[in-house]
Design a protein around this motif. Structure first.
Motif, PDB file in Angstrom:
ATOM      1  N   ALA A 297       0.838  -1.201   0.000  1.00 58.18           N
ATOM      2  CA  ALA A 297       0.000   0.000   0.000  1.00 58.18           C
ATOM      3  C   ALA A 297       0.875   1.255   0.000  1.00 58.18           C
ATOM      4  O   ALA A 297       0.610   2.211  -0.740  1.00 58.18           O
ATOM      5  CB  ALA A 297      -0.929  -0.007   1.206  1.00 58.18           C
TER       6      ALA A 297
ATOM      7  N   ASP B  79      10.180   3.351   6.999  1.00 63.60           N
ATOM      8  CA  ASP B  79       9.836   1.982   7.433  1.00 63.60           C
ATOM      9  C   ASP B  79      10.759   1.546   8.560  1.00 63.60           C
ATOM     10  O   ASP B  79      11.961   1.790   8.517  1.00 63.60           O
ATOM     11  CB  ASP B  79       9.915   0.985   6.273  1.00 63.60           C
ATOM     12  CG  ASP B  79       9.075  -0.254   6.554  1.00 63.60           C
ATOM     13  OD1 ASP B  79       8.083  -0.471   5.837  1.00 63.60           O
ATOM     14  OD2 ASP B  79       9.389  -1.005   7.511  1.00 63.60           O
ATOM     15  N   GLN B  80      10.176   0.859   9.539  1.00 60.05           N
ATOM     16  CA  GLN B  80      10.958   0.404  10.692  1.00 60.05           C
ATOM     17  C   GLN B  80      11.918  -0.736  10.325  1.00 60.05           C
ATOM     18  O   GLN B  80      12.924  -0.948  11.000  1.00 60.05           O
ATOM     19  CB  GLN B  80      10.036  -0.034  11.817  1.00 60.05           C
ATOM     20  CG  GLN B  80       9.097  -1.177  11.455  1.00 60.05           C
ATOM     21  CD  GLN B  80       8.029  -1.446  12.519  1.00 60.05           C
ATOM     22  OE1 GLN B  80       8.066  -0.854  13.584  1.00 60.05           O
ATOM     23  NE2 GLN B  80       7.101  -2.337  12.225  1.00 60.05           N
TER      24      GLN B  80
ATOM     25  N   GLN C 115       4.469  -7.501   3.666  1.00 64.50           N
ATOM     26  CA  GLN C 115       3.803  -8.810   3.576  1.00 64.50           C
ATOM     27  C   GLN C 115       3.604  -9.258   2.133  1.00 64.50           C
ATOM     28  O   GLN C 115       3.585 -10.452   1.848  1.00 64.50           O
ATOM     29  CB  GLN C 115       2.419  -8.755   4.202  1.00 64.50           C
ATOM     30  CG  GLN C 115       2.364  -8.515   5.680  1.00 64.50           C
ATOM     31  CD  GLN C 115       0.912  -8.437   6.116  1.00 64.50           C
ATOM     32  OE1 GLN C 115       0.168  -9.396   5.993  1.00 64.50           O
ATOM     33  NE2 GLN C 115       0.512  -7.295   6.623  1.00 64.50           N
TER      34      GLN C 115
ATOM     35  N   GLY D 209      -2.343 -13.653  -5.095  1.00 62.58           N
ATOM     36  CA  GLY D 209      -3.685 -13.884  -5.643  1.00 62.58           C
ATOM     37  C   GLY D 209      -4.486 -12.593  -5.706  1.00 62.58           C
ATOM     38  O   GLY D 209      -4.535 -11.844  -4.735  1.00 62.58           O
TER      39      GLY D 209
ATOM     40  N   VAL E 295       8.288   5.125  13.307  1.00 62.91           N
ATOM     41  CA  VAL E 295       7.471   6.270  13.717  1.00 62.91           C
ATOM     42  C   VAL E 295       6.875   5.981  15.093  1.00 62.91           C
ATOM     43  O   VAL E 295       6.303   4.909  15.324  1.00 62.91           O
ATOM     44  CB  VAL E 295       6.359   6.535  12.669  1.00 62.91           C
ATOM     45  CG1 VAL E 295       5.400   7.622  13.154  1.00 62.91           C
ATOM     46  CG2 VAL E 295       6.976   6.917  11.328  1.00 62.91           C
TER      47      VAL E 295
ATOM     48  N   GLU F 233      -3.926  -2.312   4.770  1.00 65.06           N
ATOM     49  CA  GLU F 233      -4.536  -3.016   5.897  1.00 65.06           C
ATOM     50  C   GLU F 233      -4.867  -2.063   7.045  1.00 65.06           C
ATOM     51  O   GLU F 233      -5.845  -2.271   7.772  1.00 65.06           O
ATOM     52  CB  GLU F 233      -3.566  -4.117   6.352  1.00 65.06           C
ATOM     53  CG  GLU F 233      -4.277  -5.253   6.995  1.00 65.06           C
ATOM     54  CD  GLU F 233      -3.429  -6.507   7.129  1.00 65.06           C
ATOM     55  OE1 GLU F 233      -2.527  -6.759   6.290  1.00 65.06           O
ATOM     56  OE2 GLU F 233      -3.675  -7.261   8.079  1.00 65.06           O
TER      57      GLU F 233
ATOM     58  N   PHE G  63      -7.034  -8.482  -0.725  1.00 65.51           N
ATOM     59  CA  PHE G  63      -6.177  -7.732   0.203  1.00 65.51           C
ATOM     60  C   PHE G  63      -5.081  -7.004  -0.573  1.00 65.51           C
ATOM     61  O   PHE G  63      -4.884  -5.803  -0.408  1.00 65.51           O
ATOM     62  CB  PHE G  63      -5.580  -8.677   1.240  1.00 65.51           C
ATOM     63  CG  PHE G  63      -6.648  -9.521   1.894  1.00 65.51           C
ATOM     64  CD1 PHE G  63      -7.529  -8.958   2.795  1.00 65.51           C
ATOM     65  CD2 PHE G  63      -6.810 -10.860   1.552  1.00 65.51           C
ATOM     66  CE1 PHE G  63      -8.533  -9.709   3.370  1.00 65.51           C
ATOM     67  CE2 PHE G  63      -7.807 -11.617   2.128  1.00 65.51           C
ATOM     68  CZ  PHE G  63      -8.676 -11.053   3.036  1.00 65.51           C
ATOM     69  N   LEU G  64      -4.394  -7.750  -1.435  1.00 67.30           N
ATOM     70  CA  LEU G  64      -3.402  -7.087  -2.291  1.00 67.30           C
ATOM     71  C   LEU G  64      -4.121  -6.052  -3.145  1.00 67.30           C
ATOM     72  O   LEU G  64      -3.672  -4.920  -3.304  1.00 67.30           O
ATOM     73  CB  LEU G  64      -2.709  -8.120  -3.187  1.00 67.30           C
ATOM     74  CG  LEU G  64      -1.851  -9.165  -2.463  1.00 67.30           C
ATOM     75  CD1 LEU G  64      -1.457 -10.286  -3.408  1.00 67.30           C
ATOM     76  CD2 LEU G  64      -0.614  -8.520  -1.861  1.00 67.30           C
TER      77      LEU G  64
HETATM   78  C1  LIG Z   1       1.949 -15.504   3.362  1.00 66.03           C
HETATM   79  C2  LIG Z   1       0.941 -14.495   2.905  1.00 66.03           C
HETATM   80  C3  LIG Z   1       0.138 -14.782   1.805  1.00 66.03           C
HETATM   81  C4  LIG Z   1      -0.792 -13.836   1.354  1.00 66.03           C
HETATM   82  N1  LIG Z   1      -1.473 -14.083   0.188  1.00 66.03           N
HETATM   83  C5  LIG Z   1      -2.322 -13.140  -0.283  1.00 66.03           C
HETATM   84  C6  LIG Z   1      -2.967 -13.319  -1.542  1.00 66.03           C
HETATM   85  O1  LIG Z   1      -2.732 -14.299  -2.270  1.00 66.03           O
HETATM   86  N2  LIG Z   1      -3.853 -12.376  -1.953  1.00 66.03           N
HETATM   87  C7  LIG Z   1      -4.127 -11.254  -1.200  1.00 66.03           C
HETATM   88  O2  LIG Z   1      -4.953 -10.430  -1.619  1.00 66.03           O
HETATM   89  N3  LIG Z   1      -3.491 -11.038  -0.030  1.00 66.03           N
HETATM   90  C8  LIG Z   1      -2.590 -11.937   0.439  1.00 66.03           C
HETATM   91  N4  LIG Z   1      -1.921 -11.696   1.602  1.00 66.03           N
HETATM   92  C9  LIG Z   1      -2.217 -10.459   2.368  1.00 66.03           C
HETATM   93  C10 LIG Z   1      -1.469  -9.247   1.834  1.00 66.03           C
HETATM   94  O3  LIG Z   1      -0.179  -9.613   1.430  1.00 66.03           O
HETATM   95  C11 LIG Z   1      -1.388  -8.164   2.930  1.00 66.03           C
HETATM   96  O4  LIG Z   1      -2.644  -7.959   3.506  1.00 66.03           O
HETATM   97  C12 LIG Z   1      -0.876  -6.859   2.338  1.00 66.03           C
HETATM   98  O5  LIG Z   1       0.331  -7.071   1.642  1.00 66.03           O
HETATM   99  C13 LIG Z   1      -0.690  -5.800   3.428  1.00 66.03           C
HETATM  100  O6  LIG Z   1       0.010  -4.692   2.879  1.00 66.03           O
HETATM  101  P1  LIG Z   1       0.189  -3.322   3.652  1.00 66.03           P
HETATM  102  O7  LIG Z   1       1.012  -2.469   2.765  1.00 66.03           O
HETATM  103  O8  LIG Z   1      -1.127  -2.807   4.097  1.00 66.03           O
HETATM  104  O9  LIG Z   1       0.977  -3.695   5.001  1.00 66.03           O
HETATM  105  P2  LIG Z   1       2.398  -4.403   5.251  1.00 66.03           P
HETATM  106  O10 LIG Z   1       2.815  -5.251   4.147  1.00 66.03           O
HETATM  107  O11 LIG Z   1       2.293  -5.026   6.611  1.00 66.03           O
HETATM  108  O12 LIG Z   1       3.430  -3.201   5.314  1.00 66.03           O
HETATM  109  C14 LIG Z   1       3.443  -2.295   6.377  1.00 66.03           C
HETATM  110  C15 LIG Z   1       4.844  -1.753   6.578  1.00 66.03           C
HETATM  111  O13 LIG Z   1       4.780  -0.746   7.591  1.00 66.03           O
HETATM  112  C16 LIG Z   1       5.913  -0.827   8.407  1.00 66.03           C
HETATM  113  N5  LIG Z   1       5.584  -0.217   9.713  1.00 66.03           N
HETATM  114  C17 LIG Z   1       4.638  -0.613  10.594  1.00 66.03           C
HETATM  115  N6  LIG Z   1       4.633   0.203  11.654  1.00 66.03           N
HETATM  116  C18 LIG Z   1       5.587   1.146  11.442  1.00 66.03           C
HETATM  117  C19 LIG Z   1       6.064   2.269  12.199  1.00 66.03           C
HETATM  118  N7  LIG Z   1       5.557   2.576  13.392  1.00 66.03           N
HETATM  119  N8  LIG Z   1       7.063   3.011  11.670  1.00 66.03           N
HETATM  120  C20 LIG Z   1       7.606   2.691  10.456  1.00 66.03           C
HETATM  121  N9  LIG Z   1       7.200   1.642   9.717  1.00 66.03           N
HETATM  122  C21 LIG Z   1       6.201   0.879  10.195  1.00 66.03           C
HETATM  123  C22 LIG Z   1       6.194  -2.320   8.487  1.00 66.03           C
HETATM  124  O14 LIG Z   1       7.533  -2.559   8.826  1.00 66.03           O
HETATM  125  C23 LIG Z   1       5.839  -2.785   7.074  1.00 66.03           C
HETATM  126  O15 LIG Z   1       6.954  -2.786   6.222  1.00 66.03           O
HETATM  127  C24 LIG Z   1      -0.960 -12.611   2.066  1.00 66.03           C
HETATM  128  C25 LIG Z   1      -0.159 -12.323   3.181  1.00 66.03           C
HETATM  129  C26 LIG Z   1       0.799 -13.253   3.595  1.00 66.03           C
HETATM  130  C27 LIG Z   1       1.682 -12.887   4.761  1.00 66.03           C
END
Ligand SMILES: Cc1cc2nc3c(=O)[nH]c(=O)nc-3n(C[C@H](O)[C@H](O)[C@H](O)COP(=O)(O)OP(=O)(O)OC[C@H]3O[C@@H](n4cnc5c(N)ncnc54)[C@H](O)[C@@H]3O)c2cc1C
Length: 552
Positions: free
Chosen positions: A15, A34-35, A44, A51, A175, A513, A532-533
């Motif tokens: 995201a 990013d931490q 993630q 998918g 942060v 998320e 989710f992706l």
């Molecule tokens: C094994 C696995 C399989 C999956 N398969 C699928 C799939 O097939 N299809 C699908 O739709 N979804 C799937 N998902 C879910 C999807 O990957 C995640 O929901 C999505 O990638 C979340 O992305 P995000 O950017 O919101 O958060 P994240 O990927 O969690 O990224 C958040 C980032 O913020 C950083 N952060 C957090 N707090 C702080 C702070 N205080 N200061 C600085 N940095 C911080 C973290 O270090 C992290 O790098 C899967 C997930 C996993 C783990």
């Protein structure tokens, strides 16, 4: 000196990367904080199966699947079950997102080089009526290259913007507070963590070696969910699902710690639907773990028989791959936090897929030669066979009596009786002689095989479980695996965050998320999968575009 930019993005997951690249494309300067270290860029999404929920795609049409926006929206609404005043924005996001999935999502990705594996998967099949939960048709499009394949286009764009000086990464910057002046968010401050070259996904050091403050006209919180923090999962566990499980495994790395959610809430942001979460019930302990309590989700085909801890078959329509939340609800009502699959070698070979990029080297490595082996190999894919051999939750035996006694030994609860299990399997096996039967799961297997994709690679030829020709017998102990946070910060369609008084907080945006993938929970109670992706793409894009526009 405090560094100043146009927009700050907290989180370098999917995201955050999408938002940041949109900001840079709009000609604005952006800092991604990013931490974790640089090696963990992508969060993630890198680990994901890649998918994606798409509607009426060319891949579906080529397989004879007739899909439409109306059918997908019907499915989404039946699945979400929106029933709260707080669902106003989530519902608007849901409609907009289904429109995106039926519209420009595929072409937008394709223009960046993203490609899709041609066989579309059928996740969350439901089994209720047409307005109930589930995908009426297959919609789970696997990225060719899995998780890394969905991160790649955005990382590439981010690196280009970095070269042009428009995008800056601040890794190992955690942060701790949002900087607020006269009610508007104007920056972030926090701790600089010591450098750590630990491998991607492993827990990194939290030793603080300094502090920082950054200022901008807008801050986008894209910090992920709470799945790596079991205390938070238990605190938010809804009463309707009974007591939280005593034992859980983690489907996400430890950095999915939910800490930034508390920080953003403390700044006045309105968090809604925190009791809605998406945890899987087919979790197996990883014999080769990367992160703490590392669990893998089985993406099951429809044929395994599913028993609760006491040995009772799960009721219809709670078959493998039908209704994750319904299954969780049922399992928690038994008073035990685990259940069992019983299956044959023929079923595992065709029907077990493991979610995660590292568990699918053929698709992740974009190797047609290896991928074709899925259909032609004698055994299951190598990672599945490795689990069968080394996984703590797998039992393989030649006869049912030995299998059941090993299952009792593994759980330590001694709840299973051989005769009870045998009676249920024999009854199901008698239903295998005709293609028109009364056992709902067997009907489901015949239905699945009418879809060419399932027949080819996802559904075993119907057979008797106790027929040794299809053996040996396999039992898998299934644990609850934490994964996704469905609630989040309430936002409008521009991803602007609402405060607790119902006002927009100036300068604050949320995506991915942390925003419940849009609006504070566009999934409602359940997901159709692959959303989710896609939710990160859509909400990250909206947040990035809106924040760039607002930054003068
Ligand atoms: C094994 C696995 C399989 C999956 N398969 C699928 C799939 O097939 N299809 C699908 O739709 N979804 C799937 N998902 C879910 C999807 O990957 C995640 O929901 C999505 O990638 C979340 O992305 P995000 O950017 O919101 O958060 P994240 O990927 O969690 O990224 C958040 C980032 O913020 C950083 N952060 C957090 N707090 C702080 C702070 N205080 N200061 C600085 N940095 C911080 C973290 O270090 C992290 O790098 C899967 C997930 C996993 C783990």
């Amino acid at each position: 000196m405090t560094e100043v930019t146009d927009v700050i993005v907290v989180g370098g997951g999917l995201a955050g990367l999408v938002a940041a690249t949109e900001i840079a494309d709009a000609g604005k300067r952006v800092i991604v904080v990013d931490q974790e270290g640089e090696q963990s860029l992508g969060g993630q999404a890198f680990w994901s199966f890649g998918g994606l929920f798409l509607v009426d795609s060319p891949e579906q049409r080529r397989l004879g699947i007739k899909d439409s926006y109306d059918l997908a929206l019907q499915d989404w609404m039946g699945t979400a079950g929106f029933d709260r005043d707080d669902d106003h924005w989530p519902k608007r996001w849901a409609k907009a997102y289904v429109g995106f999935a039926a519209g420009e999502k595929r072409d937008w990705l394709r223009a960046m080089g993203h490609r899709i594996f041609p066989v579309v998967g059928w996740a969350e099949r439901g089994g209720y009526d047409a307005m109930g939960h589930g995908n009426s048709v297959p919609r789970f499009h696997v990225t060719w290259g899995t998780g890394p394949g969905i991160v790649e286009p955005f990382e590439r764009r981010a690196r280009e913007a970095q070269k042009n000086g428009q995008l800056t990464f601040r890794f190992r910057h955690r942060v701790d507070t949002l900087v607020i002046t006269n009610g508007a968010v104007e920056g972030v401050s926090g701790s600089v963590l010591e450098p750590d070259s630990v491998e991607r996904g492993k827990s990194s050091s939290r030793k603080v070696i300094g502090d920082f403050t950054l200022r901008a006209q807008a801050v986008i919180v894209a910090s992920g969910g709470i799945g790596g923090n079991h205390d938070m999962v238990r605190q938010n566990w809804p009463k309707r699902l009974g007591e939280p499980p005593k034992f859980m495994i983690s489907g996400v790395p430890e950095h999915v710690d939910g800490r930034m959610i508390g920080i953003t809430e403390a700044a006045g942001a309105r968090l809604i639907n925190r009791d809605r979460m998406w945890h899987y019930v087919e979790g197996i302990r990883n014999w080769n773990p990367i992160w703490p309590r590392h669990g893998i989700r089985i993406l099951p085909g429809p044929s395994s028989m599913w028993f609760d801890a006491t040995g009772k078959r799960l009721p219809a329509p709670l078959f493998p791959g039908s209704d994750t939340l319904g299954q969780l609800h049922y399992i928690m009502s038994t008073g035990y936090d685990y259940s069992w699959f019983i299956l044959t070698q023929s079923i595992i070979k065709k029907e077990f897929a493991l979610s995660g990029s590292e568990q699918n080297p053929d698709l992740t490595g974009k190797s047609w030669r290896m991928t074709i082996k899925r259909a032609t190999n004698k055994g299951a894919p190598a990672p599945v066979e490795a689990f069968k051999k080394n996984g703590a939750d797998f039992i393989v035996r030649d006869n049912l009596a030995d299998l059941v006694s090993a299952m009792n030994a593994l759980s330590g609860d001694n709840l299973l009786q051989h005769d009870h299990i045998m009676t249920q399997i024999e009854a199901r096996d008698r239903e295998m002689s005709n293609p028109y039967v009364k056992d709902a799961q067997v009907m489901n297997i015949h239905n699945a095989r009418r879809y060419i994709g399932d027949k080819l690679i996802r559904t075993a030829k119907p057979h008797r479980i106790l027929d040794p020709a299809y053996g040996p017998l396999i039992a898998v102990k299934l644990n609850i695996l934490t994964r996704k946070t469905l609630g989040g910060f309430e936002t409008d369609l521009d991803s602007r965050v609402f405060g607790t008084g119902g006002e927009i907080i100036r300068g604050l945006y949320a995506a991915g998320e942390a925003a419940g993938f849009g609006g504070g929970g566009m999934h409602g109670y359940r997901s159709l999968e692959g959303t989710f992706l896609g939710g990160c793409l859509f909400s990250g894009r909206n947040a990035g575009r809106a924040a760039a526009k607002a930054a003068s």
